[in-house]
Design a protein around this motif. Structure first.
Motif: not given
Length: 199
Positions: A87-109
């Motif tokens: 879970a400790v490693r997962g939190r860092a991975l989650y943040a990086r993955s959430a950034k990619k997802s966010c970038e996609h949402e901004l691209y769609v916007a």
């Protein structure tokens, strides 16, 4: 079974490894190794997500299903197995993955804005902000995380969308929220100009 999954992952057989990890979590749900299986399963999905090779369109423009599946698995890992090393490693991975997802949402916007559909852009960005607030509350993202760390671009786009839609109140709200997060931010001047142009 886990060793088989790890071996397949090491060989780059991510779909096969993911299936092994999935079966393990279903069959041995109370095992102390479930956090590892969830973490590795998420990594399998992330290995299959688009990357930014120069010969291909930007990753934000392409298929996002594996990225979303990885986020689901990481969320389950972090919330259900908070004290585990995975879970400790997962939190860092989650943040990086959430950034990619966010970038996609901004691209769609931006896509909606380019096609003169500001309401679509507003909905995507406002939903993104609401989702991020929920994820911060759950402890999935750091308290300082806003607009996938792209505050200037994100809030400028939001303000532009509200301006195109003729909503002075929306532009004012975007400016106020931006200044609350970044009081001396560079984007404030441009958003204020949008607001002044609506008088």
């Amino acid at each position: 079974m886990l060793r088989l999954g790890d071996a397949l992952f090491a060989e780059g057989k991510f779909a096969e490894a993911r299936e092994v990890y999935r079966q393990f979590t279903e069959q041995f749900g109370s095992s102390p190794n479930v956090p590892h299986a969830l973490y590795m399963s998420a990594r399998c999905h992330l290995e299959r997500t688009p990357s930014d090779l120069w010969i291909l369109p930007p990753a934000a423009e392409r298929e996002q299903s594996d990225l979303q599946q990885a986020l689901v698995l990481l969320r389950r890992l972090i919330l259900s197995h908070q004290e585990s090393f995975s879970a400790v490693r997962g939190r860092a991975l989650y943040a990086r993955s959430a950034k990619k997802s966010c970038e996609h949402e901004l691209y769609v916007a931006e896509y909606y804005m380019g096609r003169k559909r500001p309401v679509g852009a507003i909905q995507r960005i406002e939903q993104l902000l609401a989702d991020e607030a929920s994820q911060r509350k759950q402890g999935l993202l750091p308290p300082s995380w806003h607009m996938c760390q792209e505050l200037d671009d994100g809030f400028t786009l939001l303000a532009e969308a509200y301006a195109k839609d003729g909503s002075r109140e929306g532009v004012e709200g975007a400016l106020q929220r931006y200044l609350a997060l970044r009081p001396k931010g560079e984007a404030a001047e441009g958003i204020q100009e949008l607001l002044d142009g609506m008088k």
